[in-house]
Design an enzyme around this catalytic site. Structure first.
Site, PDB file in Angstrom:
ATOM      1  N   TYR B 293      13.047  49.888   9.594  1.00 23.22           N
ATOM      2  CA  TYR B 293      12.925  50.117  11.035  1.00 23.22           C
ATOM      3  C   TYR B 293      14.301  50.404  11.621  1.00 23.22           C
ATOM      4  CZ  TYR B 293      10.730  49.821  15.617  1.00 23.22           C
ATOM      5  OH  TYR B 293      10.226  50.114  16.867  1.00 23.22           O
ATOM      6  N   TYR B 343      10.347  58.497  17.994  1.00 18.75           N
ATOM      7  CA  TYR B 343      10.145  57.068  18.199  1.00 18.75           C
ATOM      8  C   TYR B 343       8.689  56.830  18.535  1.00 18.75           C
ATOM      9  CZ  TYR B 343      10.714  52.393  20.248  1.00 18.75           C
ATOM     10  OH  TYR B 343      10.608  51.058  20.538  1.00 18.75           O
TER      11      TYR B 343
END
Ligand SMILES: [Zn+2]
Lengths: 141, 389
Positions: B293, B343
């Site tokens: 991440y 994103y």
């Protein structure tokens, strides 16, 4: 036109009292009334003994910077930039996140000694902040 | 004997919308488009979907998707909390459902107008008084309102302790941007990033500059999870779930776990690592690629230590040696990641993990058997290991 003021912290049962202490000029640290463990940020229950009973002490305000960041962007109305935010290990052993004033953003550093004071905004709102320690507060452990 | 989730379920479909800065459509529309592409990819009819899982932050409710797409009976619907920390939590929900029979074919998704609508980077507000808002109250009054400001506090402590420099952060950003140059769907496509470009970009929250921060994107991404057996009969090569877990640790806050003794590690990510390695029977030496991440560059570096790819304090050297690039030991976010593709709160990173197992990444390294994917950093999180069937 009045300068915009900072965002006010939402206050509920679990945190409003702390801000009331700040308004009265005190930096408070919550304390378990059963086992005396200090805790911050405040919570309704002691994580050590599960007691719901608590009181608080007034911090001496002295501490050292354990981390920091300098905010440049985005910029919100009510704040001056660059905005220094420090994470301070208070002498009592709890940690507090707050703004550092009276310090150039180039001069903030890890381990620096700081002391708290209660800042008052133009609109009257009071909030604990830090500034570099004035007397030779040593940061020995 | 408890059920192990190892090998019980697989990712059998991947679908995304176009990624843009202004979709011009609703988030429900993005969700439906992404899920439609996902089901077409798998070769499964919407009527066969009986489970739907998304984020608490997703504005689209499960039944809105079901009605819009003509789905029928649902036996699982759930929303997972904590922003990007939810990412592989969706896969865990789906895998648990498939392994226990709670549902057979589960679609998970995240769809957001993350640039034209509600921008995560613009910070929190205090509209509703909840325990979560009381938590934010300790930061709001000080103007510490954005994810990057919270991450900067931990990153600075970590970098100070281990001598991590901005050049190390820049390498993470540049390595992922290089991958994005081969990904036409990516925000970074056609936009190379040099060290000068990185250094000259504006300072956001010291020590983090613009290119240390992820994209803000309008788009959606969806995945289909079904039994490994069923996945074999569908159109794509299954990406089998070898291990999956959520993870939160003592003293956990949402982004501001500032009050633990050790600020220089990620205990919840270490818990996730222990759990997925144990469940899968694999270790860091078995992982061929990662999708760690990457909302912010230092998070990638810290996770290399959480997942034991490096010892404490050694990740900076691992990164400087080029190991996150295609020919390195651990190609990371080969699509560009949240930093340089889009994103979509980490669901696009899971999609890339499945593509790496299929062998269809736009930057496919040789011989990928196992991929490790993580959820958001600094929040209650999780990890996932995918493998070849
Ligand atoms: Zn107690």
């Amino acid at each position: 036109m009045a300068k915009p003021s900072r965002m006010k912290p939402p206050m509920g049962h679990d945190n409003g009292w702390w801000w009331q202490q700040a308004a009265d000029g005190k930096l408070a640290i919550q304390r378990c009334a059963s086992c005396q463990t200090l805790r911050h940020p405040p919570r309704p229950m002691c994580s050590e003994c599960r007691s719901m009973d608590w009181d608080f002490i007034e911090s001496c305000g002295r501490g050292t910077v354990t981390s920091y960041t300098v905010l440049h962007h985005p910029q919100f109305p009510g704040y001056d930039y660059p905005l220094i935010i420090v994470l301070v290990d208070l002498e009592e052993g709890t940690r507090l996140t707050a703004q550092l004033q009276d310090c150039d953003s180039e001069d903030v550093e890890f381990g620096m000694a700081v002391e708290s004071y209660i800042h008052q905004d133009a609109d009257g709102f009071k909030i604990p902040m830090f500034r570099p320690a004035t007397e030779g507060a040593d940061n020995a452990n | 004997m408890p059920i192990s989730l190892k090998n019980e379920a697989a990712i059998a479909g991947i679908g995304s919308t176009e990624f843009s800065k202004n979709s011009g459509v609703s988030e429900l529309s993005l969700a439906c488009q992404a899920i439609n592409h996902c089901l077409n990819d798998a070769g499964l009819a919407p009527s066969e979907v009986d489970g739907l899982v998304t984020y608490t932050l997703d504005s689209t409710d499960e039944i809105e998707v079901a009605r819009a797409m003509g789905m029928g009976d649902l036996t699982l619907f759930a929303k997972i909390n904590y922003g990007g920390g939810a990412a592989v939590g969706l896969i865990q929900q789906a895998a648990m459902a498939v392994a226990t029979g709670a549902a057979k074919n589960v679609v998970v998704w995240r769809a957001m107008n993350g640039r034209s609508g509600k921008r995560m980077g613009q910070g929190v507000s205090g509209d509703i008084l909840s325990s979560d808002i009381i938590h934010w109250s300790w930061y709001m009054a000080y103007g510490m309102l954005t994810p990057v400001s919270w991450v900067a506090m931990i990153a600075n402590a970590y970098m100070h302790k281990y001598g991590v420099t901005v050049e190390h952060l820049a390498e993470v950003a540049m390595a992922q941007r290089d991958f994005a140059l081969n990904n036409p769907a990516a925000a970074g496509y056609g936009k190379p990033l040099t060290l000068d470009g990185y250094m000259n970009a504006r300072m956001v929250c010291e020590p983090l500059r613009l290119y240390d921060c992820c994209q803000e994107t309008d788009g959606g991404c969806a995945l289909l999870i079904t039994s490994t057996e069923r996945a074999r009969d569908l159109k794509q090569k299954p990406a089998v779930i070898r291990g999956v877990t959520q993870a939160s640790s003592r003293g956990q806050e949402q982004m501001t776990s500032f009050y633990r003794d050790d600020l220089q590690s990620l205990p919840e990510m270490e818990l996730a690592a222990r759990r997925v390695y144990k469940m899968s029977g694999l270790g860091p030496q078995d992982i061929d690629a990662t999708c760690l991440y990457d909302a912010f560059t230092p998070e990638v570096i810290m996770q290399l230590e959480s997942f034991s790819f490096c010892g404490r304090g050694e990740a900076k050297d691992f990164v400087a040696d080029g190991n996150l690039r295609r020919d390195g030991q651990l190609p990371n976010n080969t699509h560009g990641g949240l930093l340089s593709e889009a994103y979509i709160h980490g669901v696009n990173n899971i999609a890339e993990g499945a593509r790496l197992i299929r062998g269809s990444s736009c930057n496919q390294p040789e011989g990928v058997e196992h991929v490790l994917i993580s959820s958001g950093v600094g929040v209650p999180t999780g990890a996932l290991i995918l493998g070849r069937d």
